[in-house]
Design a protein around this motif. Sequence first.
Motif, PDB file in Angstrom:
ATOM      1  N   ALA A 136       0.891  -1.143   0.032  1.00  0.00           N
ATOM      2  CA  ALA A 136      -0.119  -0.083   0.035  1.00  0.00           C
ATOM      3  C   ALA A 136       0.927   1.293  -0.125  1.00  0.00           C
ATOM      4  CB  ALA A 136      -0.988   0.068   1.288  1.00  0.00           C
ATOM      5  N   GLY A 137       0.441   2.167  -0.846  1.00  0.00           N
ATOM      6  CA  GLY A 137       1.284   3.314  -1.056  1.00  0.00           C
ATOM      7  C   GLY A 137       2.497   3.442  -1.705  1.00  0.00           C
ATOM      8  N   ARG A 177      -3.110  -6.044  -5.871  1.00  0.00           N
ATOM      9  CA  ARG A 177      -3.985  -6.821  -4.896  1.00  0.00           C
ATOM     10  C   ARG A 177      -3.262  -6.496  -3.612  1.00  0.00           C
ATOM     11  NH1 ARG A 177      -2.477 -11.974  -5.394  1.00  0.00           N
ATOM     12  NH2 ARG A 177      -2.841 -12.047  -7.722  1.00  0.00           N
ATOM     13  N   ARG A 178      -2.197  -6.182  -3.561  1.00  0.00           N
ATOM     14  CA  ARG A 178      -1.337  -5.974  -2.451  1.00  0.00           C
ATOM     15  C   ARG A 178      -1.237  -4.412  -1.994  1.00  0.00           C
ATOM     16  NH1 ARG A 178       2.795 -10.890  -2.318  1.00  0.00           N
ATOM     17  NH2 ARG A 178       3.885  -9.982  -0.672  1.00  0.00           N
ATOM     18  N   GLY A 179      -1.987  -3.747  -2.653  1.00  0.00           N
ATOM     19  CA  GLY A 179      -1.990  -2.092  -2.641  1.00  0.00           C
ATOM     20  C   GLY A 179      -1.262  -1.173  -3.337  1.00  0.00           C
ATOM     21  N   ALA A 180      -0.462  -1.664  -4.225  1.00  0.00           N
ATOM     22  CA  ALA A 180       0.346  -0.779  -5.025  1.00  0.00           C
ATOM     23  C   ALA A 180      -0.392  -0.229  -6.126  1.00  0.00           C
ATOM     24  CB  ALA A 180       1.462  -1.729  -5.655  1.00  0.00           C
ATOM     25  N   THR A 181       0.150   0.963  -6.455  1.00  0.00           N
ATOM     26  CA  THR A 181      -0.287   1.724  -7.760  1.00  0.00           C
ATOM     27  C   THR A 181       0.756   1.121  -8.905  1.00  0.00           C
ATOM     28  OG1 THR A 181      -0.811   3.430  -6.511  1.00  0.00           O
ATOM     29  CG2 THR A 181      -0.331   3.893  -8.888  1.00  0.00           C
ATOM     30  N   GLY A 186       9.593   4.706 -14.138  1.00  0.00           N
ATOM     31  CA  GLY A 186      10.463   4.423 -13.012  1.00  0.00           C
ATOM     32  C   GLY A 186      11.042   5.399 -12.357  1.00  0.00           C
ATOM     33  N   ALA A 187      10.987   6.953 -12.946  1.00  0.00           N
ATOM     34  CA  ALA A 187      11.684   7.977 -11.999  1.00  0.00           C
ATOM     35  C   ALA A 187      10.846   8.208 -10.844  1.00  0.00           C
ATOM     36  CB  ALA A 187      11.512   9.085 -12.857  1.00  0.00           C
ATOM     37  N   ALA A 188       9.521   7.670 -10.683  1.00  0.00           N
ATOM     38  CA  ALA A 188       8.842   7.650  -9.689  1.00  0.00           C
ATOM     39  C   ALA A 188       8.562   6.662  -8.763  1.00  0.00           C
ATOM     40  CB  ALA A 188       7.497   8.924  -9.719  1.00  0.00           C
ATOM     41  N   ALA A 189       9.012   5.531  -9.189  1.00  0.00           N
ATOM     42  CA  ALA A 189       8.611   4.144  -8.547  1.00  0.00           C
ATOM     43  C   ALA A 189       9.556   3.751  -7.404  1.00  0.00           C
ATOM     44  CB  ALA A 189       8.795   3.218  -9.733  1.00  0.00           C
ATOM     45  N   ASP A 190       8.931   3.050  -6.507  1.00  0.00           N
ATOM     46  CA  ASP A 190       9.599   2.294  -5.306  1.00  0.00           C
ATOM     47  C   ASP A 190      10.283   1.185  -5.848  1.00  0.00           C
ATOM     48  OD1 ASP A 190       8.792   4.099  -3.098  1.00  0.00           O
ATOM     49  OD2 ASP A 190       6.704   3.523  -3.793  1.00  0.00           O
ATOM     50  N   VAL A 191       9.662   0.415  -6.903  1.00  0.00           N
ATOM     51  CA  VAL A 191      10.149  -1.018  -7.308  1.00  0.00           C
ATOM     52  C   VAL A 191       9.840  -0.940  -8.864  1.00  0.00           C
ATOM     53  CG1 VAL A 191       9.716  -3.188  -6.995  1.00  0.00           C
ATOM     54  CG2 VAL A 191       8.969  -1.881  -5.246  1.00  0.00           C
TER      55      VAL A 191
END
Length: 231
Positions: free
Chosen positions: A7-8, A46-50, A88-93
């Motif tokens: 999430a988030g 499903r696990r909350g990601a965008t 990807g510039a703004a991605a956590d993964v």
Amino acid sequence: PALDDLAGRSVVVSAGGTREPIDPVRFLGNRSSGRQGVDLALAAARRGATVTLVAANVDDGLVPDHPAIAVRRVETTLELRDAVRDAGAAADVVVMAAAVADFRPATTTTHKIKKTSSGPAPIELETNPDILAELAADRLRGGQVVVGFAAETGDATGDVLAHGREKARRKGADLLAVNEVGADRGFGDVPNEVTILDADGSVVGRGSGTKSQVADAVWDAVAARLRAATT
Ligand code: C5P
């Protein structure tokens, strides 16, 4: 897995296989269906990601229609690279599940190549960038987790993991999901098995079963990394 442990988080997943045009009607391509990447995107949502799903030549019927998944369609490796780096510039993964062509024709003709009496002209190739290695080297965002996939066939010594370890070190990704491929596994709609390695080649997870179960094993390893980084 925990219901909302992503999430988030913002994640990018590439899926499918790139196509490199030779002329207007022909290309160099591969048999990747995109199912593993699509299941990774669905599991993350499903696990909350965008999620941004960068889909390279994935069949329309396979591309998910989900409020948390934005789809960007690409064809070639250079298009895939632009889309992945942009999102990807703004991605956590970033998870590179796409099968990327290592080479592309050095030139693409604007007309269909014709048969001639002198026989076929050779197709000159040039090397594509290694998008995963670039992501690992450049680190588009601090703390970003970069994940690759590697399909390895056992050789005479059968050592799929040794190949995986070498690749993990060479690519520098944080996690590498090593997939044994062979006559009856890895491609299409069949059960799958992965061993998840870290950048040193140590085993940090395993997954088997459907591509959806494999996807959850990958996200388990990613979520553990993200937790470790924030505590
Ligand atoms: O070297 P190999 O193709 O086996 O590595 C597979 C991994 O590297 C996958 O994650 C794939 O998406 C990525 N890759 C890439 N750019 C390439 C070749 C592979 O990002 N040119």
